[in-house]
Motif scaffolding. Structure first.
Motif, PDB file in Angstrom:
ATOM      1  N   GLY A 635      -0.888 -52.423  62.307  1.00  0.00           N
ATOM      2  CA  GLY A 635       0.759 -52.110  62.206  1.00  0.00           C
ATOM      3  C   GLY A 635       1.107 -50.596  62.273  1.00  0.00           C
ATOM      4  N   GLN A 645       8.522 -53.292  67.098  1.00  0.00           N
ATOM      5  CA  GLN A 645       8.577 -54.581  66.718  1.00  0.00           C
ATOM      6  C   GLN A 645       7.075 -55.318  66.315  1.00  0.00           C
ATOM      7  OE1 GLN A 645      11.506 -56.315  66.204  1.00  0.00           O
ATOM      8  NE2 GLN A 645       9.870 -57.756  65.160  1.00  0.00           N
ATOM      9  N   ARG A 646       6.205 -54.855  67.201  1.00  0.00           N
ATOM     10  CA  ARG A 646       4.818 -55.416  67.094  1.00  0.00           C
ATOM     11  C   ARG A 646       4.275 -54.685  65.790  1.00  0.00           C
ATOM     12  NH1 ARG A 646       1.307 -53.632  72.278  1.00  0.00           N
ATOM     13  NH2 ARG A 646      -0.433 -54.708  70.654  1.00  0.00           N
ATOM     14  N   HIS A 648       5.976 -54.166  63.182  1.00  0.00           N
ATOM     15  CA  HIS A 648       6.867 -55.039  61.922  1.00  0.00           C
ATOM     16  C   HIS A 648       6.260 -56.427  61.891  1.00  0.00           C
ATOM     17  CE1 HIS A 648       9.737 -58.312  61.180  1.00  0.00           C
ATOM     18  NE2 HIS A 648      10.110 -57.302  60.306  1.00  0.00           N
ATOM     19  N   ASP A 649       5.631 -57.009  62.964  1.00  0.00           N
ATOM     20  CA  ASP A 649       5.206 -58.253  62.577  1.00  0.00           C
ATOM     21  C   ASP A 649       3.754 -58.148  62.120  1.00  0.00           C
ATOM     22  OD1 ASP A 649       7.356 -59.220  64.068  1.00  0.00           O
ATOM     23  OD2 ASP A 649       6.210 -59.457  66.177  1.00  0.00           O
ATOM     24  N   SER A 650       3.230 -57.259  62.515  1.00  0.00           N
ATOM     25  CA  SER A 650       1.650 -57.177  62.046  1.00  0.00           C
ATOM     26  C   SER A 650       1.735 -56.682  60.516  1.00  0.00           C
ATOM     27  CB  SER A 650       0.934 -55.931  62.846  1.00  0.00           C
ATOM     28  OG  SER A 650      -0.622 -55.915  62.488  1.00  0.00           O
ATOM     29  N   THR A 652       4.151 -57.386  58.426  1.00  0.00           N
ATOM     30  CA  THR A 652       4.973 -58.497  57.678  1.00  0.00           C
ATOM     31  C   THR A 652       3.683 -59.465  57.305  1.00  0.00           C
ATOM     32  OG1 THR A 652       7.134 -58.247  58.737  1.00  0.00           O
ATOM     33  CG2 THR A 652       6.392 -60.483  57.741  1.00  0.00           C
ATOM     34  N   THR A 653       2.764 -59.917  58.270  1.00  0.00           N
ATOM     35  CA  THR A 653       1.558 -60.629  58.069  1.00  0.00           C
ATOM     36  C   THR A 653       0.615 -59.944  57.300  1.00  0.00           C
ATOM     37  OG1 THR A 653       1.659 -61.339  60.516  1.00  0.00           O
ATOM     38  CG2 THR A 653      -0.511 -61.547  59.355  1.00  0.00           C
TER      39      THR A 653
END
Length: 979
Positions: A635, A645-646, A648-650, A652-653
């Motif tokens: 991330g 956005q990618r 953010h997703d990484s 968050t995980t």
């Protein structure tokens, strides 16, 4: 009978009753009788008609007679002493299940049943000391309410809550996952949140099952899976407090009828809402105790009944135990509380129970018990079955600990533990398998068990007591130390105790492994000289230890800025990890891959780093924490390459996984802070502030807190909050400055990055605008701009030539900020050109080209500006391809590019410029930036003298066109942030 008979009987009864109040009313008064009549299902309004006029339904009159007879018994009057009015029809016999209850319990019993049967949301809290008969009341209600859910929350809540989940058809994973994630080493708030997740699943299911009464028996001391009971915020609580906050409060106005029998009201709030009050359960009288024994053993001779009552001392727990023993010995119970065991069949049965139900395992699957017993439970005598409670496919002792007490003096059977070990291994129950391997002294099987979490902690406690052979103790110490090291909790006292044991081992390889872990702890504290001293001990011949030794040396070299040495150590670690003895160590292999990725990331080798990180994140062999750490680094890399956005997703995980698997607070703080920065770049300022505040809250030390403070500076600048930004920046800067003697490389970089962020704050105040893109450069000087340039030049002077990626990035950022802070267009252009020259990879080039285009437009050179804008787009696409994507996702910089392209294009092609602006203002990706983009476009048009065109964007009856454009588009955006 005449109407005057009722008042006469009441006057006689009241004269004999002791003065007592209940629910604020005097027992026996008319108002109390009205309330009690209603509780039992009658019509309270009929009470005075019955008493004064003898008018009422037969049912209400009979209920009133029952109430008066109960009061008669309470007053100690002889049966039939009061000539109550004769009933019409013969009243029904009281239910059998209530016949043995004392008067106080019978009143509560009938009151609760009446509310349930009338369809009311029955809520009752009862409290009494141990032995007062709470279980008897619950048993009676369970018998009277078929289908009721009965829970006995004592000792350990976990088995009962798991059973409740099964009864309610709750997904087993929703209970098992939080229970398995609990760990005393985790932050208190994490364990509290996990317990809240578990209870939320149960309370939601109970709310949807109003037809089944819930009957809870709550003990005075308990745990949840061996862990302290906690409120959702992590605070330790009592069993009563846990049940209230996690179950009762959520079900106050919904769900099934609820009766809770508590051993203590400690932890309950002062105001109980729909539960009204906590009702005390009176201590049983001698007559109550006799009635209980006679109900259990109808044919027991009266002298034996009296002896049991005398020995029990009116304690229902003791009454139950002595009554059971009276049945076992057919009445021949000696004066000793627990008589010697004479029945060989019962002795064998109790030995199986003793093996099956140690304190840490209060329940067992019935098939497991029957397999250990050697036959079905149904084939055993009623006598043996009385010692067990069976609910579905689960079994537990009727009286926990009774079997071991009865077997006092009987040697334990190791053969039973051996058989139980086999059964536990077949079932995959490693915790139970460890218990039986330990007590059966099966050391090879014990060493082969994959012990983790609470089970490993329990095993280590046994090892510390010296009850195991040295080799077994060292094996457990190594497992424990590896587990703590994986979590980054190097300074936990148990970790230190394990390393102390290993450091004294007669085996040199074991001592070397312990030295590597001590070195890792020093690295974690930035004590690199101490780490090198620990690593001076040669790692021996074990490839795993050799690989970890090389990785630790690589870490020291990395933090000291010795890139070549770090690379050589990584190569050495890969060589050792490739040896056959280390090849199957999944944790080591993923650790090596992660370190190789970090080294590539440090050097800006993104095409090497990103696939390695993705491989660890997606690899099934990696541990959850290794995957979480790789996701964090991935991330961070994606954020630096314009894929917000990618990123953010990484992130968050990563953050969720770090929380779920009890990572160190330092890691949680880093992940939350980085996620906050990504959200800022996406323009979601409110969410960004939430995560940055979380990073501050969980920071375990000043240095970690300073990292979060530094990252919050540009957020405050984007919000226009200059004073908090300067305060946060000054605090962080001082911490980093003071830390440079202990961790020079990292602290120096972070001090310079913080100084740059403080300069940005002065820049935005000098421009009189928040730090939001699109951001136009200075057109006139200001004292704050002068100070910003001073700070930026100081930072630039400290960045060494040919610096590594993050310092190279700081050089580019500093040059671009200098360009924005410099009013002279030519000087600003020179700074931007220097940023282009310093850009080390595609994303840096995209940023630098945008800054150069802005400076060229201020220098009235739109043709060259358009050329740089096109180059910026090309560099952005190249940066996206570096990450395996086709386009970047950087809304702030995209908004800036749009504004610059509009200004450069408008003079020659206004129609195309307007089309481009319209499309940008409708672009969902730019939604958070619409208002600042519209305002900047309006400002640029006004600067060019295009008043009518500016009005198209910002016409407003009250505001200026610039403010009007901001206002019009602010109703569609959420929040804004710079990049």
């Amino acid at each position: 009978m005449s109407p005057s008979d009722w008042p006469e009987q009441l006057r006689s009864l009241r004269a004999a009753l002791p003065a007592r109040r209940e629910d604020g009313l005097t027992v026996g008064s008319l108002r109390w009788l009205e309330t009690e009549l209603g509780r039992r299902g009658g019509n309270p309004a009929a009470l005075r008609n019955i008493v004064y006029r003898d008018i009422g339904t037969p049912g209400d009159k009979q209920l009133l007679r029952d109430i008066l007879r109960d009061l008669e018994r309470e007053a100690g009057l002889e049966a039939q002493a009061l000539p109550f009015p004769a009933p019409g029809p013969t009243p029904p016999e009281p239910p059998d299940e209530a016949s043995h209850l004392s008067l106080g319990k019978r009143r509560l019993y009938r009151r609760f049943l009446a509310e349930v049967r009338r369809g009311k949301p029955a809520r009752m809290l009862v409290v009494a000391a141990s032995g007062a008969g709470k279980t008897i009341l619950v048993d009676a209600l369970a018998a009277a309410l078929p289908g009721s859910l009965r829970l006995r929350l004592e000792s350990d809540f976990a088995p009962e809550l798991t059973r409740l989940a099964a009864l309610l058809n709750v997904d087993a994973e929703r209970v098992a996952a939080p229970l398995s994630a609990l760990d005393e080493r985790a932050a208190f708030a994490v364990n509290g949140a996990l317990q809240h997740d578990l209870s939320r699943a149960l309370s939601a299911a109970l709310a949807d099952a109003p037809e089944h009464a819930l009957l809870l028996r709550v003990g005075e001391r308990a745990t949840l899976g061996g862990h302290p009971l906690r409120l959702p915020d992590g605070q330790v609580t009592t069993p009563g407090g846990w049940v209230w906050h996690h179950l009762l409060a959520p079900l106050e106005r919904r769900g099934p009828p609820l009766l809770v029998a508590l051993s203590s009201s400690e932890g309950l709030p002062a105001h109980l809402g729909a539960y009204r009050e906590v009702l005390p359960l009176p201590t049983p009288s001698l007559e109550d105790a006799r009635k209980f024994v006679r109900a259990k053993l109808a044919h027991l001779p009266p002298p034996d009944v009296e002896r049991i009552v005398r020995q029990a001392g009116r304690d229902y727990d003791a009454l139950g135990l002595l009554t059971l023993l009276a049945a076992v010995h057919q009445g021949a119970v000696p004066d000793a509380p627990l008589p010697p065991l004479r029945d060989p069949q019962l002795r064998a049965f109790l030995q199986v129970m003793d093996v099956c139900f140690p304190p840490e395992f209060p329940e067992v699957d019935l098939p497991f018990f029957e397999a250990l017993l050697g036959e079905s439970l149904s084939r055993r005598r009623e006598l043996e079955r009385a010692f067990l409670e069976v609910a579905g496919q689960r079994a537990r002792p009727t009286r926990p600990g009774l079997a071991s007490r009865l077997l006092s003096g009987v040697a334990p059977l190791k053969a039973l533990h051996t058989r139980a070990l086999v059964l536990a291994l077949e079932a995959g129950d490693h915790a139970r398998a460890f218990h039986h391997a330990l007590h059966g002294e099966h050391w090879e099987e014990l060493l082969a068990l994959p012990l983790t979490g609470t089970v490993l902690d329990q095993a280590w406690q046994v090892a510390q007591r010296g009850e195991l052979p040295l080799g077994v103790r060292e094996h457990l110490a190594r497992q424990l130390a590896a587990d703590y090291a994986l979590r980054g909790q190097y300074h936990h006292p148990e970790m230190q105790a394990a390393l102390d044991l290993l450091a004294q081992s007669p085996d040199g390889g074991t001592r070397a492994w312990a030295a590597v872990k001590r070195a890792e702890a020093h690295i974690d504290d930035a004590q690199y000289a101490e780490a090198r001293a620990e690593l001076a001990l040669l790692p021996g011949t074990d490839p795993v230890t050799q690989a970890e030794h090389a990785l630790s040396r690589a870490a020291v070299a990395r933090w000291e800025g010795q890139a070549e040495e770090a690379k050589a150590c990584l190569n050495e670690a890969e060589t050792h990890a490739a040896q056959p003895a280390a090849r199957n160590d999944a944790a080591l292999q993923n650790k090596v891959r992660l370190w190789r990725a970090l080294a590539a990331k440090d050097l800006g080798l993104w095409t090497e780093a990103i696939p390695l990180l993705e491989g660890v994140v997606q690899g099934s062999a990696a541990s959850p924490l290794q995957r979480a750490r790789a996701a964090y680094q991935l991330g961070d890399s994606l954020m630096r390459l314009g894929q917000q956005q990618r990123a953010h997703d990484s992130l968050t995980t990563a953050l969720n996984s770090l929380k779920a698997h009890r990572a160190a607070p330092e890691e949680l703080s880093h992940a939350a802070a980085r996620l906050g920065s990504v959200l800022r770049r996406l323009g979601q300022l409110h969410e960004a502030e939430r995560f940055l505040q979380e990073a501050l809250d969980c920071a375990p030390d000043d240095f970690t807190r300073a990292r979060a403070l530094s990252e919050i500076v540009p957020l405050y600048a984007a919000q226009g909050r200059v004073a908090p930004a300067l305060t946060a920046g000054r605090t962080a800067w001082a911490i980093f400055r003071d830390a440079e003697h202990s961790r020079p490389s990292e602290a120096r970089y972070r001090r310079l990055r913080t100084e740059y962020r403080v300069a940005l704050t002065y820049l935005t105040r000098g421009l009189q605008r928040p730090y939001l893109h699109p951001l136009g450069g200075a057109t006139q000087d200001h004292p704050d701009l002068h100070h910003a340039r001073t700070l930026l030049r100081r930072v630039d002077a400290e960045v060494p030539p040919h610096a590594a990626d993050r310092l190279a990035s700081l050089r580019v950022d500093t040059a671009l900020a200098l360009a924005l802070a410099t009013p002279d267009p030519q000087e600003a252009t020179d700074h931007a050109v220097r940023a282009v020259q310093a850009a080390g990879h595609a994303y840096h080039r995209a940023q630098a080209r945008i800054g150069l285009a802005e400076a060229l437009l201020r220098a009235q050179n739109p043709t060259h500006a358009l050329h740089e804008i096109n180059r910026a787009y090309a560099a952005a696409r190249q940066a996206a391809r570096t990450t395996g994507d086709q386009n970047w996702n950087e809304p702030g910089l995209q908004a800036w590019l749009t504004a610059l392209e509009f200004v450069a294009t408008y003079p020659e092609d206004p129609h195309s410029a307007w089309d481009m602006a319209h499309q940008a203002l409708q672009d969902p990706q730019l939604r958070p930036y619409r208002k600042v983009l519209a305002a900047q476009l309006t400002r640029d048009l006004l600067s060019a003298g295009c008043t009518e065109e500016a009005a198209r964007l910002g016409a407003d009856p009250l505001l200026t066109p610039t403010d009007g454009a901001w206002y019009r588009h602010s109703r569609e955006g959420e929040g804004l942030g710079g990049s």
